[in-house]
Design a protein around this motif. Structure first.
Motif, PDB file in Angstrom:
ATOM      1  N   PRO A 180      46.282  45.524  47.078  1.00  0.00           N
ATOM      2  CA  PRO A 180      47.037  44.463  46.409  1.00  0.00           C
ATOM      3  C   PRO A 180      48.496  44.852  46.235  1.00  0.00           C
ATOM      4  O   PRO A 180      48.813  46.035  46.039  1.00  0.00           O
ATOM      5  CB  PRO A 180      46.336  44.351  45.050  1.00  0.00           C
ATOM      6  CG  PRO A 180      45.763  45.718  44.812  1.00  0.00           C
ATOM      7  CD  PRO A 180      45.341  46.211  46.162  1.00  0.00           C
TER       8      PRO A 180
ATOM      9  N   ASN B  18      49.607  48.283  39.752  1.00  0.00           N
ATOM     10  CA  ASN B  18      48.475  47.350  39.733  1.00  0.00           C
ATOM     11  C   ASN B  18      47.687  47.432  38.429  1.00  0.00           C
ATOM     12  O   ASN B  18      46.535  47.017  38.373  1.00  0.00           O
ATOM     13  CB  ASN B  18      47.534  47.625  40.915  1.00  0.00           C
ATOM     14  CG  ASN B  18      48.205  47.454  42.256  1.00  0.00           C
ATOM     15  OD1 ASN B  18      48.422  48.430  42.981  1.00  0.00           O
ATOM     16  ND2 ASN B  18      48.562  46.221  42.595  1.00  0.00           N
TER      17      ASN B  18
ATOM     18  N   SER C 100      45.419  43.464  34.212  1.00  0.00           N
ATOM     19  CA  SER C 100      44.242  42.631  34.404  1.00  0.00           C
ATOM     20  C   SER C 100      43.681  42.213  33.057  1.00  0.00           C
ATOM     21  O   SER C 100      43.401  43.055  32.207  1.00  0.00           O
ATOM     22  CB  SER C 100      43.148  43.375  35.186  1.00  0.00           C
ATOM     23  OG  SER C 100      41.987  42.577  35.268  1.00  0.00           O
TER      24      SER C 100
ATOM     25  N   LYS D  60      38.387  43.561  38.323  1.00  0.00           N
ATOM     26  CA  LYS D  60      39.517  43.490  39.240  1.00  0.00           C
ATOM     27  C   LYS D  60      39.216  44.285  40.509  1.00  0.00           C
ATOM     28  O   LYS D  60      39.532  43.855  41.624  1.00  0.00           O
ATOM     29  CB  LYS D  60      40.777  44.034  38.557  1.00  0.00           C
ATOM     30  CG  LYS D  60      42.072  43.590  39.221  1.00  0.00           C
ATOM     31  CD  LYS D  60      42.258  42.094  39.108  1.00  0.00           C
ATOM     32  CE  LYS D  60      43.535  41.631  39.799  1.00  0.00           C
ATOM     33  NZ  LYS D  60      43.673  40.170  39.759  1.00  0.00           N
TER      34      LYS D  60
ATOM     35  N   TRP E 253      39.244  43.108  44.470  1.00  0.00           N
ATOM     36  CA  TRP E 253      39.994  43.794  45.524  1.00  0.00           C
ATOM     37  C   TRP E 253      39.077  44.217  46.669  1.00  0.00           C
ATOM     38  O   TRP E 253      39.467  44.153  47.838  1.00  0.00           O
ATOM     39  CB  TRP E 253      40.695  45.019  44.937  1.00  0.00           C
ATOM     40  CG  TRP E 253      41.849  44.673  44.039  1.00  0.00           C
ATOM     41  CD1 TRP E 253      42.633  43.550  44.101  1.00  0.00           C
ATOM     42  CD2 TRP E 253      42.364  45.444  42.954  1.00  0.00           C
ATOM     43  NE1 TRP E 253      43.603  43.576  43.124  1.00  0.00           N
ATOM     44  CE2 TRP E 253      43.467  44.731  42.402  1.00  0.00           C
ATOM     45  CE3 TRP E 253      42.021  46.673  42.386  1.00  0.00           C
ATOM     46  CZ2 TRP E 253      44.211  45.208  41.328  1.00  0.00           C
ATOM     47  CZ3 TRP E 253      42.754  47.142  41.308  1.00  0.00           C
ATOM     48  CH2 TRP E 253      43.835  46.422  40.786  1.00  0.00           C
TER      49      TRP E 253
ATOM     50  N   GLU F 190      38.466  41.369  48.932  1.00  0.00           N
ATOM     51  CA  GLU F 190      39.642  40.984  49.725  1.00  0.00           C
ATOM     52  C   GLU F 190      40.072  42.049  50.719  1.00  0.00           C
ATOM     53  O   GLU F 190      40.489  41.735  51.840  1.00  0.00           O
ATOM     54  CB  GLU F 190      40.807  40.664  48.786  1.00  0.00           C
ATOM     55  CG  GLU F 190      42.037  40.120  49.499  1.00  0.00           C
ATOM     56  CD  GLU F 190      43.072  39.585  48.543  1.00  0.00           C
ATOM     57  OE1 GLU F 190      44.155  39.172  49.020  1.00  0.00           O
ATOM     58  OE2 GLU F 190      42.816  39.554  47.318  1.00  0.00           O
ATOM     59  N   TYR F 191      39.970  43.340  50.317  1.00  0.00           N
ATOM     60  CA  TYR F 191      40.540  44.404  51.151  1.00  0.00           C
ATOM     61  C   TYR F 191      39.513  45.375  51.726  1.00  0.00           C
ATOM     62  O   TYR F 191      39.861  46.208  52.566  1.00  0.00           O
ATOM     63  CB  TYR F 191      41.567  45.205  50.335  1.00  0.00           C
ATOM     64  CG  TYR F 191      42.672  44.357  49.767  1.00  0.00           C
ATOM     65  CD1 TYR F 191      43.665  43.818  50.592  1.00  0.00           C
ATOM     66  CD2 TYR F 191      42.731  44.069  48.408  1.00  0.00           C
ATOM     67  CE1 TYR F 191      44.677  43.028  50.070  1.00  0.00           C
ATOM     68  CE2 TYR F 191      43.740  43.282  47.876  1.00  0.00           C
ATOM     69  CZ  TYR F 191      44.715  42.766  48.713  1.00  0.00           C
ATOM     70  OH  TYR F 191      45.716  41.978  48.194  1.00  0.00           O
TER      71      TYR F 191
ATOM     72  N   THR G  33      45.813  51.377  45.516  1.00  0.00           N
ATOM     73  CA  THR G  33      46.438  50.753  44.357  1.00  0.00           C
ATOM     74  C   THR G  33      47.461  51.717  43.763  1.00  0.00           C
ATOM     75  O   THR G  33      47.511  52.905  44.130  1.00  0.00           O
ATOM     76  CB  THR G  33      45.398  50.394  43.271  1.00  0.00           C
ATOM     77  OG1 THR G  33      44.696  51.585  42.884  1.00  0.00           O
ATOM     78  CG2 THR G  33      44.418  49.357  43.778  1.00  0.00           C
TER      79      THR G  33
END
Length: 531
Positions: free
Chosen positions: A44, A52, A55, A62, A66, A69-70, A76
């Protein structure tokens, strides 16, 4: 026409200086933000200064976002500190066991206040190996058998308190009830102290243990350490520590009194427990200091042990024993970490039983069956616990869903390649415990409480490092065996006579901590009924 800064009473020179400072802060805080782009590791986008570390949902949730998505390897930034995150059991094994020599040390916060800078969790290299080997015998199976009767004595008061809550139909705040039991157990089994905090509401032992874990991301210490590390020397100059000074002073005083009781000629000097092992090691240190100017033969005056635990073997010299600061640091860690993690575990087990009555009924049946054949009456022996396989499954599943810490980290001490990821020397790597424990590819329907995930057959189907609530490898939690025995004895003694039920004040699901520890900020409130 007046310029804007004149409205604030600022001169152009002052505004210019402020602008320069802001630009320098921005450049300083973002200087490392190209690290992962250069390494080809996704992650991110970070924010200036905080990276990062933002949150409202909690770090654990969180991380799960991530990962979706990754992927299970992502980068981070904690402030300006780059951290490679792994959420894969095999990579966990690579870091903590196979390549342990490249990741011997945990990340150490740059605070050097005494005595906590001598704690087992922050010691490095051979200092850590020496301390670990000195303390390991305190947690052997033989020592656990010796400690079980002491923990049972502390459980008598826990059962009595539960009886009071049941009779008066009061809502039980599990964290407080179990916290007193845990404090009494650690004090008795580890230090030979009769604290009796369970019969004294507001006992300073428990109150100070609670204060130790009231973390805030915006506390001055955290802000400096993570966001402005160049100011850490100022903290060290004034001996600022992570734990409040009041808490440290209290437990240092308690430990020093306990050590005084272990001097030759005192009644407690023949005990063989956590404190006595350190006292013995301190005597070795004193002897070494008395003879430090004398010539010592290579094979004399040294106590060498083999360090072998899921990893490479190395010779560790124990010639210098333990300093007083090291004794105090290990004692404080045992008190503080033991209180928080074990009382939280017992609270979550009770919640899981209350919200899954069929599991509680099955566990009641196992306890009744095994105790009916036991010679221990109400007391729970170490060997009796080993027969309670369903109890173990319940506790294990609770630790899967609610691990005390959401991750652990290591510092890379040499360039190394792990599963295709090139990790440079000095890089911090983190293993995401919570994410692995809630990975639907490993644990289908991970938000459901299913103890049967941990039958022998089911465990054999999974990667051995898919369950890591105590860390993994040689640097895992040294007190794991004691914590599990302590929690199980307390739970069984309670479950022999009581059952847990949700009440109007029970949070379903429970609200979890957000800053790395899952300790529920509002505690766990349940109704206690006589069986």
């Amino acid at each position: 026409m007046e310029l804007p800064w004149m409205f604030f009473g600022l001169s152009p020179t002052t505004v210019l200086l402020i602008g320069i400072v802001l630009v320098l802060c921005y450049l300083y805080s973002t200087w490392n933000f190209s690290t992962f782009k250069k390494m080809g590791i996704p992650g991110p986008p970070p924010w200036p200064i905080i990276g990062n570390m933002q949150s409202s949902k909690g770090i654990q949730h969180k991380e799960q976002e991530w990962i979706k998505e990754y992927g299970k390897v992502f980068g981070t930034y904690e402030g300006r500190q780059p951290v490679i995150n792994f959420a894969d059991p095999e990579i966990c094994k690579q870091i903590t066991v196979k390549h342990f020599s490249s990741f011997v040390n945990r990340r150490v916060l740059p605070l050097n206040g005494k005595p906590m800078n001598s704690g087992l969790t922050v010691l490095v290299d051979d200092q850590w190996k020496r301390a670990r080997n000195t303390l390991t015998p305190a947690f052997s199976g033989a020592k656990m058998r010796m400690m079980a009767p002491l923990i049972n004595q502390c459980a008598n008061e826990l059962v009595a308190n539960m009886e009071t809550y049941c009779k008066e139909e009061k809502v039980a705040q599990c964290k407080d009830l179990y916290g007193g039991f845990v404090v009494d157990s650690i004090a008795s089994a580890g230090f030979g102290l009769d604290v009796s905090s369970q019969s004294q509401p507001g006992h300073p032992f428990v109150e100070n243990a609670k204060l130790a874990f009231k973390f805030s991301l915006f506390s001055p210490v955290f802000v400096v350490v993570f966001f402005f590390p160049f100011l850490v020397p100022l903290l060290n100059l004034f001996d600022v520590q992570l734990f409040p000074k009041k808490v440290l002073d209290y437990f240092v005083g308690v430990t020093e009194d306990a050590i005084e009781m272990r001097k030759p000629g005192r009644d407690s000097s023949n005990r063989i427990d956590f404190l006595q092992l350190m006292v013995n090691a301190h005597e070795v240190y004193d002897q070494h200091m008395a003879n430090k100017d004398k010539e010592i033969d290579e094979d004399e005056g040294e106590n060498k042990v083999d360090f072998v635990k899921d990893g490479p073997s190395s010779q560790v010299k124990l010639q210098k024993g333990f300093t007083k600061d090291e004794m105090l640091a290990q004692s404080l860690l045992f008190f503080l970490a033991g209180y928080e993690t074990t009382s939280t575990l017992m609270s979550f087990v009770s919640y899981s039983l209350a919200t899954n009555p069929e599991v509680q009924n099955k566990l009641h049946s196992e306890i009744d069956d095994i105790m009916s054949d036991s010679d221990d009456d109400d007391d729970i022996g170490y060997e009796t616990l080993k027969k309670m396989t369903y109890l173990d499954m319940v506790v294990t599943e609770t630790l899967r869903m609610y691990p005390p810490a959401i991750r652990f980290d290591r510092e890379c001490n040499e360039d190394v390649n792990i599963s295709g990821v090139s990790i440079p020397k000095g890089m911090i790597v983190a293993v995401s415990i919570y994410a692995i424990h809630h990975d639907p590819e490993i644990y289908p329907e991970p938000e459901k409480f299913i103890p049967e995930r941990f039958t022998k057959e089911e465990k054999e189907k999974r990667h051995p490092y898919a369950w890591i609530p105590f860390g993994a490898g040689p640097r895992n939690c040294i007190g794991m065996r004691f914590a599990l025995m302590e929690a199980k004895i307390g739970l069984v003694r309670v479950l022999q006579k009581f059952t847990f039920e949700p009440c109007a004040e029970t949070e379903i699901p429970p609200k979890l901590g957000k800053l790395g520890f899952l300790t529920p900020p509002n505690g766990i409130k349940l109704s206690v009924k006589r069986r």
